[in-house]
Design a protein around this motif. Sequence first.
Motif, PDB file in Angstrom:
ATOM      1  N   GLU A  77       5.415 -76.537  23.614  1.00 26.56           N
ATOM      2  CA  GLU A  77       5.106 -75.147  23.274  1.00 26.56           C
ATOM      3  C   GLU A  77       4.962 -74.292  24.530  1.00 26.56           C
ATOM      4  O   GLU A  77       5.332 -73.116  24.544  1.00 26.56           O
ATOM      5  CB  GLU A  77       3.811 -75.110  22.456  1.00 26.56           C
ATOM      6  CG  GLU A  77       3.448 -73.766  21.881  1.00 26.56           C
ATOM      7  CD  GLU A  77       2.175 -73.832  21.050  1.00 26.56           C
ATOM      8  OE1 GLU A  77       1.612 -72.758  20.765  1.00 26.56           O
ATOM      9  OE2 GLU A  77       1.738 -74.951  20.697  1.00 26.56           O
ATOM     10  N   ALA A  78       4.440 -74.898  25.607  1.00 26.78           N
ATOM     11  CA  ALA A  78       4.237 -74.179  26.872  1.00 26.78           C
ATOM     12  C   ALA A  78       5.484 -74.175  27.747  1.00 26.78           C
ATOM     13  O   ALA A  78       5.483 -73.552  28.813  1.00 26.78           O
ATOM     14  CB  ALA A  78       3.066 -74.798  27.631  1.00 26.78           C
ATOM     15  N   HIS A  79       6.545 -74.873  27.339  1.00 27.34           N
ATOM     16  CA  HIS A  79       7.785 -74.948  28.114  1.00 27.34           C
ATOM     17  C   HIS A  79       8.950 -74.594  27.187  1.00 27.34           C
ATOM     18  O   HIS A  79       9.609 -75.486  26.626  1.00 27.34           O
ATOM     19  CB  HIS A  79       7.970 -76.342  28.723  1.00 27.34           C
ATOM     20  CG  HIS A  79       6.932 -76.705  29.734  1.00 27.34           C
ATOM     21  ND1 HIS A  79       5.658 -77.132  29.380  1.00 27.34           N
ATOM     22  CD2 HIS A  79       6.957 -76.677  31.093  1.00 27.34           C
ATOM     23  CE1 HIS A  79       4.956 -77.368  30.483  1.00 27.34           C
ATOM     24  NE2 HIS A  79       5.727 -77.089  31.523  1.00 27.34           N
ATOM     25  N   PRO A  80       9.219 -73.306  27.020  1.00 26.49           N
ATOM     26  CA  PRO A  80      10.202 -72.843  26.022  1.00 26.49           C
ATOM     27  C   PRO A  80      11.595 -73.442  26.179  1.00 26.49           C
ATOM     28  O   PRO A  80      12.255 -73.730  25.178  1.00 26.49           O
ATOM     29  CB  PRO A  80      10.224 -71.325  26.246  1.00 26.49           C
ATOM     30  CG  PRO A  80       8.891 -71.005  26.841  1.00 26.49           C
ATOM     31  CD  PRO A  80       8.540 -72.188  27.693  1.00 26.49           C
ATOM     32  N   LYS A  81      12.065 -73.636  27.407  1.00 26.08           N
ATOM     33  CA  LYS A  81      13.413 -74.174  27.583  1.00 26.08           C
ATOM     34  C   LYS A  81      13.505 -75.596  27.057  1.00 26.08           C
ATOM     35  O   LYS A  81      14.457 -75.960  26.365  1.00 26.08           O
ATOM     36  CB  LYS A  81      13.830 -74.127  29.054  1.00 26.08           C
ATOM     37  CG  LYS A  81      15.264 -74.598  29.272  1.00 26.08           C
ATOM     38  CD  LYS A  81      15.730 -74.396  30.698  1.00 26.08           C
ATOM     39  CE  LYS A  81      17.193 -74.820  30.856  1.00 26.08           C
ATOM     40  NZ  LYS A  81      17.684 -74.609  32.241  1.00 26.08           N
ATOM     41  N   GLN A  82      12.491 -76.414  27.391  1.00 23.01           N
ATOM     42  CA  GLN A  82      12.490 -77.789  26.885  1.00 23.01           C
ATOM     43  C   GLN A  82      12.300 -77.816  25.362  1.00 23.01           C
ATOM     44  O   GLN A  82      12.881 -78.661  24.676  1.00 23.01           O
ATOM     45  CB  GLN A  82      11.394 -78.600  27.581  1.00 23.01           C
ATOM     46  CG  GLN A  82      11.736 -79.078  28.978  1.00 23.01           C
ATOM     47  CD  GLN A  82      11.671 -77.960  30.007  1.00 23.01           C
ATOM     48  OE1 GLN A  82      10.892 -77.017  29.850  1.00 23.01           O
ATOM     49  NE2 GLN A  82      12.468 -78.053  31.060  1.00 23.01           N
ATOM     50  N   LEU A  83      11.499 -76.895  24.847  1.00 22.90           N
ATOM     51  CA  LEU A  83      11.315 -76.811  23.400  1.00 22.90           C
ATOM     52  C   LEU A  83      12.632 -76.480  22.711  1.00 22.90           C
ATOM     53  O   LEU A  83      12.976 -77.074  21.690  1.00 22.90           O
ATOM     54  CB  LEU A  83      10.262 -75.751  23.065  1.00 22.90           C
ATOM     55  CG  LEU A  83      10.062 -75.434  21.574  1.00 22.90           C
ATOM     56  CD1 LEU A  83       9.661 -76.673  20.799  1.00 22.90           C
ATOM     57  CD2 LEU A  83       9.026 -74.327  21.396  1.00 22.90           C
ATOM     58  N   ASP A  84      13.378 -75.539  23.286  1.00 21.70           N
ATOM     59  CA  ASP A  84      14.679 -75.172  22.738  1.00 21.70           C
ATOM     60  C   ASP A  84      15.620 -76.373  22.744  1.00 21.70           C
ATOM     61  O   ASP A  84      16.321 -76.645  21.756  1.00 21.70           O
ATOM     62  CB  ASP A  84      15.265 -74.024  23.557  1.00 21.70           C
ATOM     63  CG  ASP A  84      16.654 -73.631  23.070  1.00 21.70           C
ATOM     64  OD1 ASP A  84      16.778 -73.176  21.924  1.00 21.70           O
ATOM     65  OD2 ASP A  84      17.622 -73.792  23.855  1.00 21.70           O
ATOM     66  N   THR A  85      15.642 -77.113  23.857  1.00 19.54           N
ATOM     67  CA  THR A  85      16.500 -78.300  23.952  1.00 19.54           C
ATOM     68  C   THR A  85      16.084 -79.345  22.925  1.00 19.54           C
ATOM     69  O   THR A  85      16.933 -79.969  22.267  1.00 19.54           O
ATOM     70  CB  THR A  85      16.432 -78.905  25.366  1.00 19.54           C
ATOM     71  OG1 THR A  85      16.809 -77.918  26.327  1.00 19.54           O
ATOM     72  CG2 THR A  85      17.354 -80.108  25.498  1.00 19.54           C
ATOM     73  N   PHE A  86      14.787 -79.565  22.784  1.00 16.68           N
ATOM     74  CA  PHE A  86      14.267 -80.530  21.815  1.00 16.68           C
ATOM     75  C   PHE A  86      14.739 -80.183  20.406  1.00 16.68           C
ATOM     76  O   PHE A  86      15.232 -81.048  19.673  1.00 16.68           O
ATOM     77  CB  PHE A  86      12.738 -80.543  21.885  1.00 16.68           C
ATOM     78  CG  PHE A  86      12.075 -81.479  20.920  1.00 16.68           C
ATOM     79  CD1 PHE A  86      11.868 -82.810  21.258  1.00 16.68           C
ATOM     80  CD2 PHE A  86      11.635 -81.040  19.674  1.00 16.68           C
ATOM     81  CE1 PHE A  86      11.248 -83.692  20.376  1.00 16.68           C
ATOM     82  CE2 PHE A  86      11.015 -81.909  18.786  1.00 16.68           C
ATOM     83  CZ  PHE A  86      10.822 -83.229  19.140  1.00 16.68           C
ATOM     84  N   GLN A  87      14.589 -78.929  20.001  1.00  9.81           N
ATOM     85  CA  GLN A  87      14.971 -78.522  18.651  1.00  9.81           C
ATOM     86  C   GLN A  87      16.476 -78.665  18.432  1.00  9.81           C
ATOM     87  O   GLN A  87      16.925 -79.099  17.367  1.00  9.81           O
ATOM     88  CB  GLN A  87      14.527 -77.083  18.401  1.00  9.81           C
ATOM     89  CG  GLN A  87      13.012 -76.936  18.308  1.00  9.81           C
ATOM     90  CD  GLN A  87      12.576 -75.496  18.152  1.00  9.81           C
ATOM     91  OE1 GLN A  87      12.909 -74.641  18.978  1.00  9.81           O
ATOM     92  NE2 GLN A  87      11.847 -75.207  17.092  1.00  9.81           N
ATOM     93  N   ARG A  88      17.255 -78.286  19.439  1.00  5.72           N
ATOM     94  CA  ARG A  88      18.703 -78.426  19.329  1.00  5.72           C
ATOM     95  C   ARG A  88      19.100 -79.896  19.198  1.00  5.72           C
ATOM     96  O   ARG A  88      19.976 -80.257  18.395  1.00  5.72           O
ATOM     97  CB  ARG A  88      19.388 -77.836  20.555  1.00  5.72           C
ATOM     98  CG  ARG A  88      19.234 -76.338  20.708  1.00  5.72           C
ATOM     99  CD  ARG A  88      20.005 -75.857  21.921  1.00  5.72           C
ATOM    100  NE  ARG A  88      19.746 -74.460  22.216  1.00  5.72           N
ATOM    101  CZ  ARG A  88      20.633 -73.651  22.791  1.00  5.72           C
ATOM    102  NH1 ARG A  88      21.824 -74.120  23.112  1.00  5.72           N
ATOM    103  NH2 ARG A  88      20.327 -72.395  23.051  1.00  5.72           N
TER     104      ARG A  88
END
Length: 225
Positions: A77-88
């Motif tokens: 949640e605190a690292h938006p780029k990694q969160l985006d990659t995770f969801q993708r």
Amino acid sequence: MSVRFFFQFCFGSILLQLTVTAVLSSNGYKYDSCGLLTSNATSRQQTKFNFQLLGYDYDNLPIILMNWGHYDLRWLEAHPKQLDTFQRNIAQWIDDTSNGTFFRRVINDTWTTYSHVSILDFDGLDLRQILSETAIKLVLQTFIQLQKLNSLISYGFIVNANPIAHQVINLAKPLAANLLEHFDVYGTNSRKWKPFLAKKIPIHQLPPAFGGNKDFKPVANCGLI
């Protein structure tokens, strides 16, 4: 605020807004050997958000192990780029598994069995990792997405389910009941669930924490960030 009230509050609000995340454009990303996107996360961070193709059960079905207890969703949640990659990557892996692409890629290009065995390991899960509405929403979204694999999961195990994990599973039941019917849920006492795994899966196809050999090596390690 009590833990139970927190989960009930999040669940009530999430039901009003929850939708399955679509696969987004992957411009600017690179793919790993599992066909998943990679980010600029360190190897230590990637290890905490990985899953494995362990090997095969007695019926030659591939076994997927997902270490959900290690997934620090508050960190994501605190690292938006990694969160985006995770969801993708979750969405991509589910699509690839549904059409057989994932197993043909990591096993061989002629693999034809779509069914598989799933193990969800909640070892290490604590309240801090999921104590936000965003984190709970992400968990429930993932369960909903996994419903796409419902007909392809031959059977599954949920292990190391502590009280926090049981709360999460209970929240997911109304949204992913068909999926969860495939899973037997076990607590944190491995002496109770290891014998059940051994009845379905050869010991040499399991890592040491699951009763396997010390020299065990998975068929594939796949990172979600």
